[in-house]
Design a protein around this motif. Structure first.
Motif, mmCIF file in Angstrom:
data_model
loop_
_atom_site.group_PDB
_atom_site.id
_atom_site.type_symbol
_atom_site.label_atom_id
_atom_site.label_comp_id
_atom_site.label_asym_id
_atom_site.label_seq_id
_atom_site.Cartn_x
_atom_site.Cartn_y
_atom_site.Cartn_z
ATOM 1 N N VAL A 103 51.761 43.016 49.847
ATOM 2 C CA VAL A 103 50.716 42.222 49.208
ATOM 3 C C VAL A 103 49.974 43.006 48.127
ATOM 4 O O VAL A 103 49.159 42.422 47.403
ATOM 5 C CB VAL A 103 49.695 41.705 50.250
ATOM 6 N N ALA A 104 50.259 44.304 47.999
ATOM 7 C CA ALA A 104 49.547 45.142 47.034
ATOM 8 C C ALA A 104 49.644 44.650 45.592
ATOM 9 O O ALA A 104 48.645 44.672 44.866
ATOM 10 C CB ALA A 104 50.039 46.584 47.134
ATOM 11 N N PRO A 105 50.834 44.196 45.098
ATOM 12 C CA PRO A 105 50.892 43.755 43.701
ATOM 13 C C PRO A 105 49.924 42.630 43.370
ATOM 14 O O PRO A 105 49.446 42.520 42.240
ATOM 15 C CB PRO A 105 52.355 43.288 43.549
ATOM 16 N N PHE A 106 49.629 41.780 44.352
ATOM 17 C CA PHE A 106 48.733 40.653 44.106
ATOM 18 C C PHE A 106 47.280 41.022 44.334
ATOM 19 O O PHE A 106 46.384 40.337 43.838
ATOM 20 C CB PHE A 106 49.123 39.484 45.020
ATOM 21 N N ILE A 107 47.035 42.090 45.102
ATOM 22 C CA ILE A 107 45.666 42.520 45.372
ATOM 23 C C ILE A 107 45.102 43.302 44.194
ATOM 24 O O ILE A 107 43.939 43.161 43.826
ATOM 25 C CB ILE A 107 45.610 43.363 46.658
ATOM 26 N N LEU A 108 45.936 44.137 43.588
ATOM 27 C CA LEU A 108 45.495 44.940 42.456
ATOM 28 C C LEU A 108 45.132 44.048 41.272
ATOM 29 O O LEU A 108 45.678 42.946 41.134
ATOM 30 C CB LEU A 108 46.593 45.914 42.044
ATOM 31 N N PRO A 109 44.224 44.516 40.403
ATOM 32 C CA PRO A 109 43.932 43.733 39.194
ATOM 33 C C PRO A 109 45.204 43.507 38.386
ATOM 34 O O PRO A 109 46.016 44.426 38.228
ATOM 35 C CB PRO A 109 42.940 44.631 38.438
ATOM 36 N N PRO A 110 45.425 42.286 37.873
ATOM 37 C CA PRO A 110 46.659 41.998 37.140
ATOM 38 C C PRO A 110 46.909 42.939 35.970
ATOM 39 O O PRO A 110 48.065 43.273 35.678
ATOM 40 C CB PRO A 110 46.440 40.556 36.661
ATOM 41 N N VAL A 111 45.832 43.387 35.310
ATOM 42 C CA VAL A 111 46.011 44.284 34.168
ATOM 43 C C VAL A 111 46.616 45.608 34.612
ATOM 44 O O VAL A 111 47.495 46.164 33.941
ATOM 45 C CB VAL A 111 44.663 44.517 33.452
ATOM 46 N N VAL A 112 46.173 46.112 35.761
ATOM 47 C CA VAL A 112 46.707 47.370 36.276
ATOM 48 C C VAL A 112 48.187 47.228 36.594
ATOM 49 O O VAL A 112 49.023 48.067 36.224
ATOM 50 C CB VAL A 112 45.920 47.817 37.527
ATOM 51 N N THR A 113 48.535 46.162 37.310
ATOM 52 C CA THR A 113 49.938 45.915 37.638
ATOM 53 C C THR A 113 50.771 45.728 36.378
ATOM 54 O O THR A 113 51.883 46.256 36.266
ATOM 55 C CB THR A 113 50.058 44.657 38.522
ATOM 56 N N ALA A 114 50.245 44.985 35.407
ATOM 57 C CA ALA A 114 50.975 44.737 34.166
ATOM 58 C C ALA A 114 51.202 46.023 33.387
ATOM 59 O O ALA A 114 52.283 46.239 32.817
ATOM 60 C CB ALA A 114 50.211 43.729 33.311
ATOM 61 N N LEU A 115 50.207 46.904 33.359
ATOM 62 C CA LEU A 115 50.372 48.189 32.674
ATOM 63 C C LEU A 115 51.438 49.039 33.350
ATOM 64 O O LEU A 115 52.220 49.729 32.689
ATOM 65 C CB LEU A 115 49.038 48.943 32.633
#
Length: 265
Positions: A103-115
């Motif tokens: 579930v971590a990818p969805f918990i992190l801010p989308p900008v962080v995951t996208a970067l």
């Protein structure tokens, strides 16, 4: 008691009207005969719906969005299914850690995951490729089918599984005849959630593909730089219609409250 029920229904109706009001405005704006942001619409017409259907840029972006959503939702489910089954079947000590990782990818801010996706795909030379966008969306939205499937597995009575094994069924037969029918509604709902969110997603798609693979959200952003057009309202109506259709079918055929965990509660 009746007064309380009536008051509750009136309150929920007021909430529904409040939430639906922006959608009604957008639908009305999409019917304007002129290129103006007006509600109620002036000279109502389907001109902008025709313009959307006849514009290769919009239809190409829609094709990209649908293709990416279909494939990424399937990828998310294919990751979530074995993971949730493993966590339910074996009850390992590190199950919570694995679930948190899922579930971590969805918990992190989308900008962080996208970067993070941007750095990775640039380093491997697939930046701007539609495959990179599909994989990124699949990983980003794996949380939704993972949570749904976990609820589905938890709803299965282990005594039923043990009874099937006692009668001579091996693990494959148990999964095919007992487990899969029980989790199928949860699997379909997880796919539907991932599909709807993927088709509307902007940040990850922009970071991973830039303007090389143009999806509808990216197309809207690009179009806004040149001014407003009622075609954007048409796209919003289309997205809302898709979402309502998908979730309406889930509510009608898949018992939405159960899929959201009512039985577990």
């Amino acid at each position: 008691m009746r007064r309380a029920n009536l008051a509750g229904r009136l309150f929920m109706g007021a909430v529904a009207l409040f939430l639906a009001a922006p959608l009604v405005v957008i639908a009305g704006v999409s019917l304007n005969g002129q290129r103006r942001l007006l509600f109620p619409p002036e000279a109502p017409s389907l001109r902008w719906y025709t313009a959307f259907a006849g514009d290769a840029g919009w239809t190409g972006a829609l094709t990209n969005s649908v293709a990416i959503a279909l494939c990424s939702a399937a990828l998310a489910v294919s990751i979530a299914l074995p993971l949730s089954w493993f966590l339910w079947r074996y009850r390992v000590r590190y199950a919570r850690a694995l679930f948190t990782l899922g579930v971590a990818p969805f918990i992190l801010p989308p900008v962080v995951t996208a970067l993070g996706f941007l750095v990775f795909w640039t380093s491997v030379g697939l930046y701007g490729d539609i495959l990179a966008t599909i994989i990124s969306h699949g990983i980003f939205f794996v949380t939704l089918p993972l949570v749904n499937l976990s609820l589905g597995f938890e709803s299965i009575e282990r005594e039923t599984v043990e009874a099937a094994r006692t009668l001579g069924a091996d693990d494959r037969t148990v999964f095919r005849t007992v487990v899969l029918p029980a989790i199928l509604p949860y699997l379909l709902s997880g796919y539907a959630f991932a599909f709807v969110l993927s088709i509307n997603e902007y940040i990850v798609a922009y970071m991973v593909s830039g303007f090389t693979v143009e999806t509808v959200p990216i197309r809207i952003y690009n179009a806004l730089r040149y001014g407003y057009s009622p075609v954007m309202a048409v796209v919003a109506v289309l997205f809302v219609t898709v979402s309502l259709t998908v979730f309406g079918l889930m509510a009608r055929k898949g018992r939405l409250l159960r899929l959201l965990g009512r039985d577990r509660a």
